[in-house]
Design a protein around this motif. Structure first.
Motif, mmCIF file in Angstrom:
data_model
loop_
_atom_site.group_PDB
_atom_site.id
_atom_site.type_symbol
_atom_site.label_atom_id
_atom_site.label_comp_id
_atom_site.label_asym_id
_atom_site.label_seq_id
_atom_site.Cartn_x
_atom_site.Cartn_y
_atom_site.Cartn_z
ATOM 1 N N HIS A 218 0.803 -1.234 0.000
ATOM 2 C CA HIS A 218 0.000 0.000 0.000
ATOM 3 C C HIS A 218 0.833 1.280 0.000
ATOM 4 C CE1 HIS A 218 -3.590 -2.392 0.510
ATOM 5 N NE2 HIS A 218 -3.045 -2.992 1.552
ATOM 6 N N LEU B 293 -1.093 4.217 -0.999
ATOM 7 C CA LEU B 293 -1.958 4.875 -0.010
ATOM 8 C C LEU B 293 -1.165 5.803 0.896
ATOM 9 C CD1 LEU B 293 -4.567 2.320 1.358
ATOM 10 C CD2 LEU B 293 -4.943 4.377 -0.006
ATOM 11 N N ASN C 108 -7.918 -0.692 -2.601
ATOM 12 C CA ASN C 108 -7.891 0.167 -1.418
ATOM 13 C C ASN C 108 -9.285 0.371 -0.823
ATOM 14 O OD1 ASN C 108 -5.115 0.382 -1.552
ATOM 15 N ND2 ASN C 108 -5.190 2.135 -2.932
#
Ligand code: ADP
Ligand code: MG
Length: 711
Positions: free
Chosen positions: A385, A388, A569
């Motif tokens: 991630h 993110l 996500n």
């Protein structure tokens, strides 16, 4: 900057400096947390049974017992009145990135008189009109109602001003349907998710599962400049950063500011800031000069993450307020000045279960097995991630900082340090043979790791995500950001990794536990080790290498933000109940819109400064030079080539400013952020060139060498 203004500035500075050194400061710290409704005040102002119930909610996360609300409200009001408060406010963190407060007085008219009251309902919920806060379409204007809900885990506090005080009650802010409209709600949800996952992991290790606490220590960087300079810079006033300004011959190249002796005026300011923070129970600990001239840092002692986030919001507010009282301005923008370092907010993060810090390599094999598992979980989380993490730090200000020469680039990687890296390599290559890691293998649950000296683990300041002994330091967040976004993402991705790993460990057979764990961690490292990088993140080679490794990288903050709405996500956030799909899409919309607006504002003010301040100054200079040239020619003097050359340069400058301003105007009409930024940069280049041709006293803006050095 014209003479009269400059000399006024100098006079003021001189007067203030005469006021130093510090007078009448005592070493007494009795006033620490005096303005916080903390355990001590709760016990003092609430009936003991009520106090016990409230403290159980605060300390042990027990559900809030609503029947005690009116007693708590009454006690809190009494305490607040004793501290000079006449008003209360639900204090919250809207999506603007700042804090919000709407004050109501305790006053209630009774006949000809008035009394001070505060009900349980007033404490628990508020109903501010939410129509003017960004919601990304989560709430139509006609149903503008927003609700604030008391967060008892962040204690109420008093904000003082010259004529009184206000009781501030930290709250979460949501819509009529319960959708999060703020930055706190998702953080609280992410803490919940991480807590559940951490307990699951500890249980899988057959360890006791105490209360899970996420810790944050947020180092805050900022600039200070004299307020008079600030007031003469419309770009700083409107956008927080300078849009024009030639680099001064001396800026930070002598490296003489970092950790340098702190000037008296600044020390006086810092001391007052610390006193205010200490009153609020904010444990400000470290202060020092930073790398760029006029740049400084404040670091508190780490605290529970939800509280630390609220505290950092107050730190920023108090830095600004106190600066004003000292005739200074605190600039929290990520890049107020081109060509010197920008400002970040390093987020130091760790995870406790009971008293065990999962990121602390311990003294026994069990603790080390947990440590290595947590470490591998973070490697997995950050690799899966990294998009993110970048989305969490994306912003118009950070665009100028990330990837510049002092800040981590816009590519996420993990720095482990040499020693830990060796251990990870041993783990990856080991097959369970030898019991001692020195012999090219490491066996989990058997070996005791060498003590990792905390200071030796981190001297790589180029990494965006560094392991620093017993915590991770996420260095990409911008100085003006709330820590909430970064912490929410970090908690959520850590929760997923710990949860997934715990699910695997639960399947292990007791007899082969260690060997199976070894195999699991080995596979995680093999799969995710591309995210580990221990070299120089500033180097060009790293960019190439990162691309070859397939790491997420994009120069555009808008691309970073886009990843918020990637299916993987959305699924992550929904699974761990941090956001619904609707909430995350609305947030994406809000952040993109904010980005676009900020760039538009910058473009607008750059154009205005150019047309109404810079061009007139250059024209005036041109006039002076051409009339001098005319005089010289009329008098048939020799030696006019310098004047001719200067007139030509100024004339061409006016032409070019016109062309570039036209381009910026067009870009603003088309409203494409990348075109606006490009046009602003081109305009700035010409304007900064003119700064060196126009008479110093005729230049309309305070210069870098003044703002950064004279304070
Ligand atoms: P440096 O600038 O060298 O990184 P600082 O002292 O400026 O160090 O800041 C380090 C920050 O990390 C402080 O806020 C400190 O309280 C915090 N910190 C220390 N230990 C932990 C921990 N275990 N978890 C979270 N934060 C921590
Ligand atoms: Mg520091």
């Amino acid at each position: 900057m014209n003479i009269s203004c400059r000399s006024k500035t100098m006079d003021t500075i001189a007067a203030r400096q005469a006021d130093c050194p510090l007078k009448g400061v005592s070493g007494n710290i009795d006033f620490y947390a005096e303005d916080v409704f903390n355990t001590e005040s709760i016990k003092q102002y609430l009936p003991s049974k009520v106090a016990a119930k409230l403290l159980a909610t605060i300390n042990d996360g027990k559900p809030l017992n609503e029947t005690i609300a009116s007693d708590v409200a009454h006690g809190m009001k009494e305490w607040a009145i004793d501290h000079g408060a006449t008003h209360f406010t639900h204090w919250f963190l809207p999506l603007t990135g700042s804090t919000a407060e709407k004050h109501d007085s305790f006053l209630e008219p009774v006949g000809d008189k008035a009394i001070m009251t505060f009900s349980g309902k007033n404490l628990i919920v508020g109903e501010p009109d939410a129509s003017s806060f960004p919601s990304g379409g989560l709430r139509c204007t006609f149903e503008a109602r927003g609700y604030t809900a008391w967060d008892p885990t962040s204690p109420a506090f008093i904000k003082r001003h010259a004529n009184g005080a206000t009781l501030c009650i930290p709250t979460a802010f949501c819509s009529y349907t319960g959708a999060a409209l703020d930055k706190k709600t998702p953080v609280l949800r992410s803490i919940q998710a991480l807590s559940t996952a951490t307990k699951r992991l500890m249980k899988a290790f057959n360890q006791p599962t105490g209360k899970v606490t996420v810790m944050l220590g947020a180092e805050q960087e900022y600039f200070l400049i004299d307020r008079l300079y600030y007031l003469h810079r419309p770009d700083l006033v409107q956008t927080g950063r300078t849009l024009f300004g030639a680099p001064p011959p001396k800026h930070q190249q002598l490296e003489d500011h970092y950790f340098g002796s702190i000037r008296q005026r600044v020390l006086k300011f810092m001391t007052e800031v610390e006193h205010e923070l200490w009153r609020l129970g904010i444990p400000a600990k470290t202060r020092h000069n930073e790398v760029a001239p006029a740049q400084f840092e404040l670091a508190p002692v780490f605290e529970e993450v939800n509280l630390a986030i609220d505290h950092n919001m107050l730190v920023m507010e108090i830095l600004r307020q106190v600066a004003e009282r000292h005739g200074l301005v605190c600039l929290l923008h990520e890049k107020p000045f081109a060509s010197v370092n920008g400002s970040g907010k390093h987020n130091n993060w760790s995870l406790l279960c009971g008293k065990v810090n999962l990121l602390d390599p311990g003294n026994d094999p069990e603790q080390n097995a947990i440590f290595l598992t947590a470490l591998c979980a973070m490697i997995q989380a950050v690799d899966k991630h990294s998009d993110l993490l970048l989305a969490a730090v994306a912003g118009a200000g950070n665009d100028h900082r990330l990837g510049a020469n002092e800040a981590p680039p816009g590519i996420i990687s993990i720095y482990l340090g040499q020693q830990l890296n060796e251990i990870i390599e041993l783990l990856e290559n080991g097959n369970g043979g030898s019991s001692h890691h020195k012999a090219s293998q490491l066996r989990i649950g058997v070996d005791v790791l060498p003590p990792l000296p905390r200071d030796a683990t981190d001297r790589n300041r180029t990494s965006p995500f560094a392991f620093t002994g017993n915590k991770f330091e996420f260095r990409a967040p911008g100085s003006s950001h709330s820590c909430a976004g970064a912490m929410m993402v970090l908690n959520t991705i850590a929760a997923e990794a710990l949860d997934e790993i715990a699910a695997e460990i639960e399947k292990f057979k007791p007899k082969t536990f260690n060997a199976e764990l070894q195999t699991l961690l080995k596979s995680i490292i093999k799969k995710h080790k591309r995210i580990i990088f221990n070299g120089d993140n500033y180097s060009g080679e790293w960019r190439k290498e990162a691309a070859a490794r397939g790491l997420f990288s994009s120069p555009s903050a808008l691309e970073w933000l886009k990843s918020l709405t990637d299916r993987k996500n959305i699924d992550l956030f929904e699974k761990y109940k941090v956001f619904t799909e609707q909430e995350i899409s609305s947030r994406h919309e809000v952040f993109v819109e904010e980005y676009r607006r900020r760039i538009r504002i910058e473009g607008g003010i750059a154009l205005e400064i150019c047309n109404s301040m810079i061009v007139p100054a250059v024209v005036e200079q041109f006039q002076k030079v051409t009339s001098a040239l005319l005089n010289a020619k009329t008098l048939k003097m020799t030696g006019t080539s310098g004047l001719t050359e200067l007139a030509k340069n100024l004339g061409c400058g006016i032409d070019e400013l016109g062309v570039k301003a036209g381009k910026l105007e067009k870009a603003l009409k088309n409203n494409r952020p990348e075109d606006i930024v490009k046009a602003m940069n081109e305009l700035r280049k010409i304007a900064d060139g003119m700064e060196n041709l126009v008479a110093d006293d005729a230049w309309p803006l305070p210069k870098y060498r003044e703002m950064l050095f004279i304070y």
